[in-house]
Design a protein around this motif. Structure first.
Motif, PDB file in Angstrom:
ATOM      1  N   SER A  85      -8.074  12.010   4.063  1.00 48.76           N
ATOM      2  CA  SER A  85      -6.667  11.911   4.482  1.00 48.76           C
ATOM      3  C   SER A  85      -6.524  12.014   6.003  1.00 48.76           C
ATOM      4  O   SER A  85      -5.551  11.533   6.581  1.00 48.76           O
ATOM      5  CB  SER A  85      -5.851  13.004   3.808  1.00 48.76           C
ATOM      6  N   VAL A  86      -7.501  12.626   6.638  1.00 46.62           N
ATOM      7  CA  VAL A  86      -7.457  12.751   8.099  1.00 46.62           C
ATOM      8  C   VAL A  86      -7.995  11.459   8.740  1.00 46.62           C
ATOM      9  O   VAL A  86      -7.421  10.931   9.698  1.00 46.62           O
ATOM     10  CB  VAL A  86      -8.264  13.982   8.573  1.00 46.62           C
ATOM     11  N   SER A  87      -9.096  10.963   8.177  1.00 45.65           N
ATOM     12  CA  SER A  87      -9.688   9.735   8.728  1.00 45.65           C
ATOM     13  C   SER A  87      -8.713   8.563   8.636  1.00 45.65           C
ATOM     14  O   SER A  87      -8.711   7.669   9.495  1.00 45.65           O
ATOM     15  CB  SER A  87     -10.936   9.323   7.978  1.00 45.65           C
ATOM     16  N   MET A  88      -7.906   8.583   7.594  1.00 44.29           N
ATOM     17  CA  MET A  88      -7.033   7.444   7.354  1.00 44.29           C
ATOM     18  C   MET A  88      -5.856   7.346   8.327  1.00 44.29           C
ATOM     19  O   MET A  88      -5.181   6.322   8.400  1.00 44.29           O
ATOM     20  CB  MET A  88      -6.472   7.519   5.925  1.00 44.29           C
ATOM     21  N   THR A 111      -3.596   6.592  11.322  1.00 43.59           N
ATOM     22  CA  THR A 111      -3.688   5.600  12.398  1.00 43.59           C
ATOM     23  C   THR A 111      -3.445   6.306  13.732  1.00 43.59           C
ATOM     24  O   THR A 111      -2.906   7.423  13.764  1.00 43.59           O
ATOM     25  CB  THR A 111      -2.601   4.520  12.235  1.00 43.59           C
ATOM     26  N   ALA A 112      -3.803   5.649  14.803  1.00 39.68           N
ATOM     27  CA  ALA A 112      -3.614   6.226  16.135  1.00 39.68           C
ATOM     28  C   ALA A 112      -2.138   6.561  16.370  1.00 39.68           C
ATOM     29  O   ALA A 112      -1.806   7.602  16.958  1.00 39.68           O
ATOM     30  CB  ALA A 112      -4.117   5.253  17.184  1.00 39.68           C
ATOM     31  N   GLU A 113      -1.252   5.701  15.881  1.00 43.23           N
ATOM     32  CA  GLU A 113       0.189   5.936  16.073  1.00 43.23           C
ATOM     33  C   GLU A 113       0.627   7.180  15.295  1.00 43.23           C
ATOM     34  O   GLU A 113       1.396   7.999  15.795  1.00 43.23           O
ATOM     35  CB  GLU A 113       1.034   4.739  15.581  1.00 43.23           C
ATOM     36  N   GLU A 114       0.111   7.287  14.066  1.00 36.55           N
ATOM     37  CA  GLU A 114       0.495   8.446  13.251  1.00 36.55           C
ATOM     38  C   GLU A 114       0.021   9.748  13.911  1.00 36.55           C
ATOM     39  O   GLU A 114       0.750  10.741  13.953  1.00 36.55           O
ATOM     40  CB  GLU A 114      -0.118   8.325  11.841  1.00 36.55           C
ATOM     41  N   VAL A 115      -1.187   9.684  14.442  1.00 34.38           N
ATOM     42  CA  VAL A 115      -1.729  10.874  15.110  1.00 34.38           C
ATOM     43  C   VAL A 115      -0.861  11.237  16.305  1.00 34.38           C
ATOM     44  O   VAL A 115      -0.461  12.399  16.497  1.00 34.38           O
ATOM     45  CB  VAL A 115      -3.198  10.634  15.554  1.00 34.38           C
ATOM     46  N   SER A 116      -0.549  10.238  17.078  1.00 32.72           N
ATOM     47  CA  SER A 116       0.221  10.501  18.282  1.00 32.72           C
ATOM     48  C   SER A 116       1.624  11.029  17.939  1.00 32.72           C
ATOM     49  O   SER A 116       2.118  11.970  18.572  1.00 32.72           O
ATOM     50  CB  SER A 116       0.243   9.206  19.109  1.00 32.72           C
ATOM     51  N   ASN A 168      -8.965  13.617  14.890  1.00 36.35           N
ATOM     52  CA  ASN A 168      -7.580  13.696  14.423  1.00 36.35           C
ATOM     53  C   ASN A 168      -7.271  15.121  13.991  1.00 36.35           C
ATOM     54  O   ASN A 168      -8.179  15.860  13.599  1.00 36.35           O
ATOM     55  CB  ASN A 168      -7.379  12.771  13.218  1.00 36.35           C
ATOM     56  N   PRO A 169      -6.009  15.495  14.020  1.00 39.16           N
ATOM     57  CA  PRO A 169      -5.665  16.869  13.600  1.00 39.16           C
ATOM     58  C   PRO A 169      -5.745  17.056  12.088  1.00 39.16           C
ATOM     59  O   PRO A 169      -5.607  16.091  11.336  1.00 39.16           O
ATOM     60  CB  PRO A 169      -4.215  17.007  14.073  1.00 39.16           C
ATOM     61  N   CYS A 170      -5.960  18.299  11.675  1.00 42.08           N
ATOM     62  CA  CYS A 170      -5.909  18.648  10.254  1.00 42.08           C
ATOM     63  C   CYS A 170      -4.536  19.234   9.998  1.00 42.08           C
ATOM     64  O   CYS A 170      -4.213  20.295  10.527  1.00 42.08           O
ATOM     65  CB  CYS A 170      -6.963  19.703   9.934  1.00 42.08           C
TER      66      CYS A 170
END
Ligand code: ADP
Ligand code: MG
Length: 716
Positions: free
Chosen positions: A254-257, A259-264, A288-290
Motif C-alpha cells: 500500500s505504500v509502494s503503490m 503516486t508521487a502526487e499522493e505522497v506530496s 514514501n511515508p507509512c
C-alpha cells in the motif's frame, strides 16, 4: 554535577547580584495546610528549595566551592554553587597555617554530594572523626577535595573519603607537585587534560611557580606524524569489527503503490512534512511515508502488540516519515514540534535494528543502542518510555550524573541492551573502562541541538571515539539552529533529514501564546495573579532564568501557603527527581524551574507554561512553550517580557505570527526600538574606525541565531 543554567544580564554578561526579596503581595493564604510531607507549604522547610544560604554560589570567583563551617575562615560564608562562568579553581592562603601541606583528591562531581552529605552533615562528620579540615572546590566535571591538617588526620580523612566514593571514580597520582602535571594547568600549575589525580601540595603550587620552580618543560608534539598515522590508527582500531546490518525495511504494498502526487499531498496535509537527502552528489530515493503502524511494522508482530497495548491510533507525522528512513538504515536528522512522538520515532526502529544484528546478543559484549540526552530528567523519562515497549526482553539502563553510580555500574556489568545516558556520566564510565561502547550500532542524540550548543561536544566526541564509525545515527529536536546544522556533519554520515512544518522556529500550534509587556518589579504580582486565577485542574510550569530566582520565587509561593516544587541544577539529584515526581503525579500543581526543564519533559497534563523570565535564547522559548499542548492536547503559555528583553522582541514576533497568535503592539515597538538602537550603535562603532568583531558591546546575540556562535554556556 549541575546543569547549564547561568545568569546573564541583558548584555549577556554574568551578573552577581543577590536575589531580591520580593515585595509583600496582597495574596492571602487560601488555606492553612502549610506543610505536607516533603512538599513545601511553609517557611520552616527552607531546604526543600535547594541550596541553603551558605551553599550558594560565590559569584566572585571561578568554579564553586563548599567549605565546612568548622575551623579557619570563620565569618566567611561556605559558598556552594555552580557558577559556570569559569572553570578556574581557587586556592586559599589562609589554609597555610596548617602543619602539613594539604592533600587534594579529585573526584567526579557526582561524588561530591556524597562527601558533603545532606546539609553538610557528612563533611562535618568526616572532620570531627579525623580532626582534618576539608574544603571542596567544584569544577566543571570534577570536584577537588582539599584536606588540611596533620598528616595523620589527612591520611585518615583521605581513606574515609576514598571509602565513600570507592568505586573507581578517581585515580591517584601521589607525590606529584603542583606544576608538575604539565598541560598548562589552571591556577597553581594544576594538571590538565581529562586526567584525574591527587596533588599533595596544590595550595603551594602557585607560589612555587611564581618563584620559578617546577615550571613544566613543554613537550613538543609532532602533529604531522600524528596526522599521518591517524588513518592507519583508525583502520587498525576498527579492523576486527563484527559484521553489522542496517537495512530492515520492507515497503508495504500500500505504500509502494502511492503516486508521487499522493505522497506530496499527504505530506502537505500532515503538517507539511519535508524530506531532504543531505548526501552530496547523486541523491537517493526518498521513501514514501507509512500512514499506519501496520505499514511500517507489519513484519514485526511484537512491535504491533506493543502499539496495540499503548492504544495509539496512528503514527504522528514525524513517525510516519522517519520510520521508513530509519528502517532503511539511513542516518537521520528528525526535526518536529515538541510533543509529537519523536521518542517512539527512534525507539522502535532501534529495537528492530538490535534484534536484526548478525552477531548473537550474548556475544556482543555490550549494549547495542545508545541514546544521549542533555538532562538527567530527560534521560530518566526516555528510559521510562523505553520500558513501556517490551521487545525481545531487551534491558535498558539510565546512566546519569547524580544517580547511584555503583548501581549503574553493576547493572551495566549484568548486561544491558539499551543505554540512555547523559554525556558526563557515560563519559566517566567510559574513561574508567566500566562500559563497552564498541558494541553500539544504533546511536541517538535526543535534543541534539541543545547538547551541541550547550557545551557537551567534547564529551560526546570522546564517547564517539569508542563507537564504531559505521553505526546508524539519529539526531532529533524541535529546533535546529544554523550553528548546530554545521556541527551535525561530524556525527552523521550522508543523513536524510525529515522535518515537520518548517525549519524556521515554530512553537507547537496547539498552544495559545500570550505575551505581556511588564516592568521587572511587576512580575511577581503577575505570577501571583495568575496563580490566584488557576482552576483546580490547572497545572503550571513556571520558568525562571536563574537558580536563585527559582529558590526565591518558590519560597515566596510557599509562604503564601501554596503547594509548590522547584527544579534546578543546584538541587540534589534526589530532590530534583522528587520535585518532578510531585509535579507529574499532581501532588503539586506548580513547578518553578530553570531551563533544566525546558527540553523534552513530557508531563501530559501541564495546562500552562508561565515564562516569568524570558529565556536566554529563542529556541528555549519554543521548547518551554512545548511543555504544554503535548500529543495534540491544547495548552496556554503566558510570557512576561520586560524592557530588558528588548533584543528578543524581533525574534519572538515571527514565532507568534507563525502560530497565528496576537502580537502586542508594544512588542512591535520594542523590536523597532531595539533595531534602531542596534543600527545606531553599529554606525557609532564604524564611525570610530574600529568595531571589528561585533563592536565591543559584549552581546552574544549579534543579530544571528547560529547555535555555536553563542558559545558554550553550560556549567556542569
Ligand atoms: P517529543 O519528543 O516529540 O517532544 P515525546 O516523544 O515525548 O514527544 O511524545 C509525547 C507524547 O506523545 C508521549 O506521551 C508519547 O507517549 C505520545 N505519543 C507518541 N507517539 C504517539 C502516537 N503515535 N499517538 C499518540 N501519542 C503518541
Ligand atoms: Mg523528545
Amino acid at each position: 554535577m549541575s546543569d547549564w543554567e547561568e545568569e546573564y544580564n541583558e548584555d549577556s554578561v554574568d551578573i552577581q547580584k543577590p536575589a531580591k526579596k520580593s515585595a509583600p503581595t496582597e495574596w492571602k493564604l487560601p488555606h492553612d495546610d502549610r506543610r505536607r510531607g516533603n512538599v513545601c507549604f511553609g517557611v520552616r522547610n527552607e531546604n526543600r528549595f535547594g541550596a541553603p544560604r551558605e551553599w550558594r554560589a560565590d559569584r566572585s570567583a571561578g568554579g564553586s566551592e563548599y567549605r565546612s563551617r568548622r575551623g579557619g575562615g570563620e565569618g566567611r560564608p561556605c559558598p556552594w554553587g555552580t557558577d559556570r562562568g569559569d572553570a578556574g579553581r581557587r586556592t586559599y592562603g589562609d589554609e597555610k597555617s596548617d602543619c602539613s601541606p594539604p592533600v587534594t583528591i579529585t573526584v567526579e562531581n557526582a561524588s561530591v554530594g556524597r562527601i558533603i552529605g545532606r546539609g553538610g552533615a557528612k563533611i562535618r562528620e568526616l572532620e570531627e572523626s579525623t580532626g582534618a579540615r576539608i574544603k571542596i572546590n567544584k569544577g566543571d566535571y570534577e570536584g577537588e577535595v582539599v584536606i588540611f591538617g596533620s598528616s595523620a588526620a589527612q591520611q585518615k580523612a583521605k581513606e574515609m573519603i576514598e571509602d565513600l566514593v570507592a568505586d573507581g571514580s578517581y585515580r591517584f597520582r601521589n607525590g606529584m607537585k603542583g606544576g608538575q602535571h604539565g598541560g598548562g594547568g589552571v591556577g597553581g600549575g594544576y594538571r590538565n587534560g581529562g586526567d584525574v589525580g591527587v596533588r599533595s601540595d596544590s595550595v603551594w603550587g602557585a607560589a612555587e611557580l611564581q618563584a620559578g620552580n617546577a615550571v613544566p618543560a613543554r613537550i613538543s608534539i609532532d602533529w604531522n606524524t600524528i596526522r599521518e598515522n591517524k588513518d592507519k590508527y583508525e583502520e587498525l582500531k576498527w579492523k576486527d569489527l563484527p559484521p553489522m546490518k542496517k537495512k530492515f525495511y520492507t515497503e508495504a504494498e500500500s505504500v509502494s503503490m502511492l503516486t508521487a502526487e499522493e505522497v506530496s499531498e499527504w505530506r502537505k496535509e500532515n503538517n507539511n512534512i519535508f524530506v531532504d537527502d543531505l548526501k552530496e552528489g547523486e541523491k537517493r530515493h526518498i521513501p514514501n511515508p507509512c500512514r499506519t503502524f501496520m505499514e511500517a511494522f507489519e513484519p514485526y508482530a511484537e512491535i504491533m502488540e506493543n502499539i496495540e497495548q499503548v492504544g495509539f491510533v496512528k503514527p504522528t507525522p514525524i513517525q510516519s516519515q522517519a520510520w521508513p528512513v530509519m528502517l532503511s538504515g539511513e542516518d537521520l536528522i528528525a526535526i518536529a514540534q515538541t510533543g509529537t512522538g519523536k521518542t517512539l520515532a527512534y525507539l522502535l526502529p532501534g529495537f528492530i535494528h538490535m534484534d536484526g544484528q548478525p552477531v548473537p546478543r550474548a556475544e556482543r559484549g555490550g549494549p547495542g543502542m545508545l541514546v544521549l540526552t542533555p538532562t538527567r530528567e530527560l534521560a530518566l523519562q526516555i528510559e521510562t518510555e523505553c520500558k513501556k515497549y517490551r521487545y525481545k526482553g531487551y534491558k535498558s539502563i539510565c546512566i546519569y550524573g547524580g544517580g547511584d553510580r555503583r548501581g549503574q555500574i553493576n547493572l551495566v556489568k549484568g548486561g544491558v541492551d539499551i543505554v540512555i545516558a547523559t554525556p558526563g556520566r557515560l563519559n566517566d564510565l567510559q574513561m574508567n573502562e566500566l562500559i563497552n561502547l564498541r558494541s553500539i550500532t544504533y546511536l541517538v542524540l535526543d535534543e541534539a541541538d541543545r547538547m551541541l550548543d550547550m557545551g557537551f561536544e567534547p564529551q560526546i566526541m570522546k564517547i564517539l571515539l569508542d563507537i564504531r564509525p559505521d553505526r546508524q545515527t539519529v539526531m532529533t529536536s524541535a529546533t535546529w539552529p544554523t550553528g548546530v546544522r554545521r556541527l551535525s556533519k561530524s556525527y552523521l554520515k550522508n543523513p536524510m533529514m525529515v522535518y515537520v512544518g518548517t525549519l524556521d522556529l515554530a512553537a507547537v500550534n496547539t498552544v495559545q501564546q500570550t505575551v505581556l509587556i511588564v516592568h521587572e518589579e511587576e512580575k511577581k504580582s503577575y505570577v501571583f495573579d495568575f496563580i490566584r486565577n488557576m482552576q483546580p485542574q490547572d497545572k503550571v510550569l513556571i520558568f525562571v532564568g536563574k537558580k536563585l530566582v527559582a529558590d526565591d520565587l518558590s519560597s515566596d509561593l510557599c509562604l503564601q501557603g501554596l503547594a509548590v516544587q522547584s527544579l534546578h541544577g543546584d538541587r540534589e539529584q534526589c530532590d530534583r527527581e522528587e520535585a518532578l515526581k510531585d509535579f507529574k503525579n499532581s501532588r503539586v500543581r506548580i513547578l518553578v524551574a530553570t531551563d533544566l526543564a525546558s527540553r523534552g519533559l513530557d508531563v501530559h497534563d501541564i495546562t500552562h507554561v508561565f515564562n516569568y523570565d524570558f529565556p536566554r535564547n529563542i529556541e528555549e522559548y519554543v521548547h518551554r512553550v512545548g511543555r504544554t499542548g503535548r500529543a495534540g492536547r491544547t495548552g496556554a503559555a503566558v510570557t512576561l517580557v520586560t524592557r530588558e528583553n528588548w533584543r528578543m522582541a524581533s525574534e519572538l514576533i515571527p514565532i507568534l505570527e507563525r502560530a497565528g497568535q496576537e502580537v502586542p503592539e508594544e512588542l512591535v515597538l520594542m523590536a523597532e526600538r531595539y533595531e534602531k538602537h542596534k543600527s545606531e550603535k553599529e554606525m557609532y562603532n564604524s564611525g570610530r574606525g574600529g568595531g571589528g568583531g561585533g563592536g565591543g558591546w559584549g552581546r552574544r546575540d549579534g543579530g544571528g541565531r547560529g547555535g555555536s556562535a553563542r558559545g558554550p554556556k553550560c556549567g556542569f
